[in-house]
Scaffold this active site. Structure first.
Site, PDB file in Angstrom:
ATOM      1  N   ASP A   1      -7.075   1.924   7.155  1.00  9.55           N
ATOM      2  CA  ASP A   1      -6.958   2.270   5.799  1.00  9.55           C
ATOM      3  C   ASP A   1      -6.366   0.892   5.366  1.00  9.55           C
ATOM      4  O   ASP A   1      -6.774   0.282   4.149  1.00  9.55           O
ATOM      5  CB  ASP A   1      -5.990   3.467   5.613  1.00  9.55           C
ATOM      6  CG  ASP A   1      -6.613   4.515   5.303  1.00  9.55           C
ATOM      7  OD1 ASP A   1      -7.901   4.579   5.383  1.00  9.55           O
ATOM      8  OD2 ASP A   1      -6.028   5.639   5.014  1.00  9.55           O
TER       9      ASP A   1
ATOM     10  N   ASP B   1      -0.993  -2.004   5.924  1.00  7.39           N
ATOM     11  CA  ASP B   1      -0.877  -1.493   7.452  1.00  7.39           C
ATOM     12  C   ASP B   1      -1.808  -2.012   8.265  1.00  7.39           C
ATOM     13  O   ASP B   1      -2.776  -2.547   7.892  1.00  7.39           O
ATOM     14  CB  ASP B   1      -0.808  -0.040   7.509  1.00  7.39           C
ATOM     15  CG  ASP B   1       0.312   0.784   6.929  1.00  7.39           C
ATOM     16  OD1 ASP B   1       1.143   0.096   6.677  1.00  7.39           O
ATOM     17  OD2 ASP B   1       0.174   1.929   6.563  1.00  7.39           O
TER      18      ASP B   1
ATOM     19  N   GLU C   1       0.696  -1.227  -0.152  1.00  7.49           N
ATOM     20  CA  GLU C   1      -0.080  -0.045   0.037  1.00  7.49           C
ATOM     21  C   GLU C   1       0.757   1.329  -0.106  1.00  7.49           C
ATOM     22  O   GLU C   1       1.740   1.393   0.995  1.00  7.49           O
ATOM     23  CB  GLU C   1      -1.093  -0.184   1.235  1.00  7.49           C
ATOM     24  CG  GLU C   1      -1.670   0.938   1.525  1.00  7.49           C
ATOM     25  CD  GLU C   1      -2.163   0.970   3.299  1.00  7.49           C
ATOM     26  OE1 GLU C   1      -1.953  -0.258   3.766  1.00  7.49           O
ATOM     27  OE2 GLU C   1      -2.578   2.008   3.864  1.00  7.49           O
TER      28      GLU C   1
ATOM     29  N   ASP D   1      -3.344  -0.595  10.300  1.00  8.93           N
ATOM     30  CA  ASP D   1      -4.615   0.547  10.573  1.00  8.93           C
ATOM     31  C   ASP D   1      -5.837   0.398   9.841  1.00  8.93           C
ATOM     32  O   ASP D   1      -5.941  -0.547   9.004  1.00  8.93           O
ATOM     33  CB  ASP D   1      -4.052   1.855  10.332  1.00  8.93           C
ATOM     34  CG  ASP D   1      -3.447   1.983   9.157  1.00  8.93           C
ATOM     35  OD1 ASP D   1      -3.962   1.212   8.083  1.00  8.93           O
ATOM     36  OD2 ASP D   1      -3.013   3.064   8.803  1.00  8.93           O
TER      37      ASP D   1
END
Ligand code: 0RA
Length: 692
Positions: free
Chosen positions: A525, A521, A448, A523
């Site tokens: 997103d 990641d 990403e 997180d």
């Protein structure tokens, strides 16, 4: 995976001497729990619930129980109750114990994943009971058999006393309460949503049975404003569907779609060795939904019953279209893809000895299921079309439209695909390919963003690892047509890099990397992008998932350093364990815990640093860094923790994961969330949102 009862007709009655030979104690279950319930993780814990629920469900399928109640209790206990006939309690002639005790404490040696033989010959469908008992720190069974109530309690599978009469009743039924054993299960956490989803699916497949679930773990206190009276509520949810498969399609699978015709095709047939139940309806959706079930187990990977269904519907609609001049040209044909566009179907079979195959054992292998489904539908679909001409028109309009769109899109699509192939692999510019040309050792990391892409490119093993950075959010593939999707730059790069092409052109042997790794990641997103990618693979490259080529990288969550020693932890539990190893208990006691400060590690600020101080003069503790994203790692760290085959943890994606991602995606992205809630309120006749 537990199997359900075959159609009625199995030999009734008690055990014979031969049956006794194959009974044994419960030690094997505690020794190798995975063999019996799949895993000792979260899935395994829930499997215990499914096993006990299945027994009551079987009693309902046999027509004896009308209500099943599941209750989550404090201390991780679960209670499952039904109003069936009640587990027999009379004394077993050979074993000289109550049949209930035999069911709860003895394992059928051939049991494991193949319960069907047992069920047919023994007629006692409490097979899962002994497995759950073995894996529970405590269990209690209460049986109402008019006029007596019987009960027995167990600890880790061992009865605390003989089966006793404990009261009088004018009811019948069985109640099982159990508590998973923390010695076996590291984490016991009943997942309300998971349970609701499972029970809903089961509820739809059985007509007229009430299934209720109540969460008594957390009382909800409420005060009435009029009189200040306080009362306690529990969250409760109920399912009751008169219509079975038809309700399932109408009120659940197609709840967000526009139907192309009002009436749902439905047939249910009892053959000699098989029960076949099929329903379908067309919507204006681009995707189709085929839900296969064998003995009420969802066959995610399809199988013979689905194959039979597909041939029959394809043939019937083609014949009907030709006969009624929907197809003008004699050579024109509706393909399987045309037929499946916008088709929502439920194909449920019940058979005596289901064979489950495939990566996740979720594909029905019995060839006779194909013959049976096809045989029934070859008669029933043409007949139904004749009797429902206006519904037939709605269906034909949809599939003809799909056919036209397919022909139009094919040209566009082919240019895209062929271009890539013809220009001798015009591999996307941003792909940092590996030097090896041997797919079996090659890996593609989809990362990403450019910054993580940079770290990964520097950190990788150049020979076998390729990096493809994706910029921003990839296209919402949910509703996009294939040709539109391929016009999206990010997706085209990915498709070309993978090498297999797509749709009709798909060729698994051209796969350029045997491991395609999604590295995002930790997180929100990152998880969104992962969900998008999984949806893309699920919808357009299911073969890559079934063949086990899709993986998810697991970057560590923590870095722990003590002196020169560096360790990485991939979850909180590992973090605790490593801290203890780095800092033995006697020392740790002297250390003040819970002081947080920020310091610099590798030039980057660690988010949270737990400083363990031994003496103010000498800082001797563990330095703990919590990673928020891949970008926080330098190339060596990324290699060492996430990409190096020696150390890394890769999760192989299964069809189940991908289907879940697809559903999550639907819920997250679908514009309409309300319909489902509304549907539950209006159509499940027994819903109690808040129950006293
Ligand atoms: C075997 C025979 C009979 C009932 C059951 C099993 C039975 C087992 C379970 C497990 C959970 N709920 C259940 N309900 C029934 C029938 C005995 C008879 O004929 O009375």
């Amino acid at each position: 995976m537990a199997e359900k009862s075959p159609p009625a007709g199995g030999k009734k009655g008690g055990y014979t001497a031969a049956d006794i030979d194959v009974l044994e104690g419960l030690e094997p279950v505690r020794k190798r729990p995975g063999m019996y319930i799949g895993s000792t993780g979260a899935e395994g814990v829930h499997h215990l619930l499914w096993e006990i629920f299945d027994n009551s469900y079987d009693e309902a399928l046999a027509g004896h129980a009308k209500n099943i109640t599941v209750t989550l209790l404090p201390e991780n206990q679960v209670r499952i109750s039904d109003d069936g006939r009640g587990i027999p309690t009379d004394t077993h002639p050979k074993i000289k114990k109550s049949a209930l005790e035999v069911a709860a404490t003895m394992l059928h040696a051939g049991g494991k994943f193949d319960h069907s033989a047992y069920k047919v010959s023994g007629g006692l469908h409490g097979v899962g009971l002994s497995v759950v008992n073995a894996l529970s720190s405590w269990m209690k069974v209460e049986v109402n058999r008019k006029p007596d109530v019987f009960a027995q309690e167990y600890k880790r599978g061992k009865p605390l006393a003989a089966v006793k009469k404990v009261g009088k009743t004018n009811k019948t039924g069985t109640t099982v309460t159990f508590q998973p054993d923390p010695e076996i299960f590291k984490e016991i956490n009943w997942d309300w949503d998971k349970i609701i989803t499972h029970l809903r699916q089961q509820a739809y497949l059985i007509k007229g049975v009430k299934i209720n679930i109540t969460d008594e773990r957390l009382p909800i206190k409420s005060v009435r404003p009029e009189n200040n009276e306080e009362s306690t509520f529990f969250l409760s949810h109920g399912f009751y569907f008169e219509g079975g498969v038809v309700s399932y399609i109408k009120y659940f699978l197609n709840r967000k779609e526009e139907a192309k015709h009002p009436n749902i095709f439905y047939v249910s047939k009892d053959l000699e060795d098989m029960q076949v139940e099929v329903g379908f309806q067309y919507t204006d959706d681009i995707q189709g939904k085929e839900m296969g079930f064998a003995n009420n187990i969802h066959t995610l990977e399809g199988g013979m019953h689905i194959t039979g269904f597909r041939s029959a519907i394809t043939r019937a609609l083609n014949d009907y279209a030709r006969k009624n001049s929907y197809l003008k040209d004699k050579d024109e044909n509706l393909t399987g893809d045309d037929i499946r566009e916008g088709l929502t179907a439920v194909v449920s079979v019940k058979l005596r000895e289901p064979q489950f195959e495939g990566q996740t054992k979720a594909k029905l292998g019995n060839p006779e299921a194909r013959t049976a489904v096809e045989g029934v539908l070859n008669v029933e679909i043409p007949d139904w079309l004749e009797r429902n001409p206006s519904d037939a028109r709605g269906m034909l309009e949809k599939v003809i439209l799909a056919s036209k769109a397919r022909i139009a899109a094919k040209a566009a699509r082919e240019t895209v695909i062929r271009k890539g192939a013809m220009e001798g692999f015009t591999l996307p510019g941003k792909l940092r390919d590996c030097s090896s040309r041997d797919p079996s050792e090659s890996e593609l990391f989809i990362v990403e963003g450019d910054s993580a892409g940079g770290s990964a490119t520097q950190g990788r093993s150049r020979r076998t690892q390729a990096i493809l950075p994706l910029r921003g959010k990839i296209l919402n593939v949910e509703k996009a047509r294939l040709d539109k999707m391929l016009a999206n730059e990010e997706i085209r790069s990915l498709v070309i890099a993978i090498g297999t092409a797509i749709a009709e052109e798909f060729d698994l042997t051209k796969l350029r990397y045997h491991k395609v790794v999604i590295m995002t990641d930790a997180d929100s997103d990152g998880s969104h992008i992962r969900t998008l990618l999984l949806t893309l693979f699920y919808r357009y490259f299911p073969q890559l998932i079934s063949a086990g080529h899709i993986y998810i990288a697991q970057p560590p969550l923590y870095r722990l350093q003590k002196g020169s020693e560096v360790r990485y932890a991939y979850n909180d539990e590992a973090k605790e364990k490593i801290s203890k190893e780095l800092m033995p208990a006697e020392k740790a006691q002297k250390i003040k815990k819970g002081e947080w400060e920020v310091s610099e590690i590798n030039g980057k600020a660690g988010e949270e640093i737990e400083a363990f101080e031994e003496s103010p003069a000498k800082l001797k503790g563990i330095i703990l860094q919590r990673y928020k994203g891949l970008g926080e790692m330098n190339p060596e760290q990324l290699w060492e923790t996430t990409m190096n085959p020696e150390n890394r943890v890769l999760l192989q994606v299964t069809m189940k994961d991908a289907e879940l991602a697809d559903e999550v995606f639907d819920t997250l992205m679908g514009s309409e969330v309300l319909p489902r809630k509304k549907f539950i309120q209006t159509h499940a006749k027994n819903v109690k949102n808040l129950d006293v």
